[in-house]
Design an enzyme around this catalytic site. Structure first.
Site, PDB file in Angstrom:
ATOM      1  CG  ASP A  17      -1.724   1.015   1.085  1.00  0.00           C
ATOM      2  OD1 ASP A  17      -2.785   1.124   0.604  1.00  0.00           O
ATOM      3  OD2 ASP A  17      -1.562   2.198   1.870  1.00  0.00           O
ATOM      4  CG  HIS A  27      -4.476   9.986   0.611  1.00  0.00           C
ATOM      5  ND1 HIS A  27      -3.267   9.784   0.558  1.00  0.00           N
ATOM      6  CD2 HIS A  27      -4.652   9.464   1.772  1.00  0.00           C
ATOM      7  CE1 HIS A  27      -2.383   9.321   1.614  1.00  0.00           C
ATOM      8  NE2 HIS A  27      -3.612   8.968   2.263  1.00  0.00           N
ATOM      9  CE1 TYR A  62       0.428   7.639   3.234  1.00  0.00           C
ATOM     10  CE2 TYR A  62       1.082   5.529   2.298  1.00  0.00           C
ATOM     11  CZ  TYR A  62       0.113   6.189   2.880  1.00  0.00           C
ATOM     12  OH  TYR A  62      -1.086   5.982   3.397  1.00  0.00           O
ATOM     13  CE  LYS A 103      -3.901   4.847   0.722  1.00  0.00           C
ATOM     14  NZ  LYS A 103      -2.273   4.414   1.017  1.00  0.00           N
TER      15      LYS A 103
END
Ligand code: A2P
Length: 314
Positions: free
Chosen positions: A44, A112, A49, A79
């Site tokens: 994932d 997201h 990130y 996302k």
């Protein structure tokens, strides 16, 4: 108990995946390699990130023609970040994640968060006083652009993250390509029972992020409860000769929830996949369900002086 769920798209999604939020640069590549080597087939990811390039380095070592794993043997999610909700930005954002991950398609691409931020390069656009710069772009417009990504073959399926039941229904009512997943915070202190049963009734699979209570969230404070240290879980774990983390993950999969525990520690990465050789009794499932106290750990912003500000600006 199967280690896969079948999504409404027909895709098979492994019920345990490796989470990569908070996995620091310099650590996430080794974590992904350790995961793939011990049997994970689901990673994932997210643009927000800021580590997709390093995840991609690991994937390029193990996945693809002539490598240990074929591309179709791994399930990769990414996302769309909040600054990219404008229809004009969605495809470029997806292509950017694909380029960083070194892939030609994603198995799943999620919005997201339901809210949009001001467009631009800055991940967390804020004013001088720390308040968040939102934009008016509605997630329904964003969804239409997400659907084009399926049409173009850039992603196999699309879904949601952090959407409530009403927002999920809103998308379903206008969708050409139905959302296959809603990824939300979920763990024994936030069991999400109502959202889960709603999502089930509309064929949306729920994925739990922070399935272990996200003890390493950036704003964790010592006054907040620690799920992994909960002695009630420790007692259950002892009876099954498992760790508290394994008991929590087994609880998730036994209630039909996909989960993506984050770890950068090879022994824990391995441990978190070893949840298919035991099952929790109905009583223990109920007891863990009773730990719910609607404790939401992932609240990155707070209200201050009537303004919504980032928690790191508190
Ligand atoms: P680390 O990455 O240092 O191994 P969540 O998935 O809920 O966000 O939780 C992530 C946190 O839980 C990280 O601090 C991670 O530490 C820790 N963690 C992951 N798996 C385990 C485990 N099996 N036992 C103890 N802690 C774990």
């Amino acid at each position: 108990m199967s280690s896969f769920v079948t999504l409404s798209s027909g895709q098979r999604m492994p019920v345990i995946g490796l989470g990569t939020w908070k996995s620091a640069p310099g650590q996430v590549k080794q974590a992904v390699l350790a995961a793939l080597d011990c049997g994970y087939r689901h990673i994932d990811c997210a643009a927000a990130y800021s580590n997709e390039q390093e995840v991609g380095e690991a994937l390029s070592i193990r996945v693809g023609s002539g490598k240990a794993l074929r591309r179709d043997e791994v399930f990769i999610t990414s996302k769309l970040w909040n600054t990219k909700h404008d229809q004009a930005d969605v495809e470029e954002a997806c292509r950017s994640s694909l380029a960083h991950l070194g892939l030609s398609y994603l198995d799943l691409y999620l919005i997201h968060w339901p809210m949009a931020f001001q467009r631009g390069k800055e991940l967390m656009p804020r004013r001088e006083d720390g308040s968040v710069c939102y934009s008016d772009t509605h997630y329904r417009e964003t969804w239409a652009a997400m659907e084009s990504l399926v049409d173009k073959g850039l992603v196999k399926a699309i879904g949601l993250s952090n959407f409530n039941a009403r927002q999920t229904d809103d998308i379903i009512s206008m969708a050409r390509h139905a959302p296959v997943v809603n990824q939300v915070e979920c763990h024994p202190y936030l069991s999400q029972a109502d959202l889960l049963s709603h999502c089930r009734s509309v064929a949306v699979c729920v994925t739990a992020y922070s399935p272990l209570g996200s003890g390493d969230r950036p704003w964790a404070s010592p006054d907040e409860p620690s799920l992994l240290q909960d002695p009630r879980l420790g007692a259950i774990a002892q009876r099954y000769q498992k760790t508290s983390a394994q008991v929590i993950l087994r609880w998730h999969v036994q209630r039909g929830v996909v989960c993506i525990p984050k770890s950068v520690t090879p022994s824990r990465i391995q441990q978190n996949l070893q949840v298919f050789d035991f099952s929790l009794s109905e009583d223990d499932m109920k007891q863990i369900e009773s730990f719910n106290c609607n404790e939401r750990f992932i609240v990155p912003t707070v209200e201050r002086d009537g303004k919504r500000v980032w928690r790191d600006a508190e």
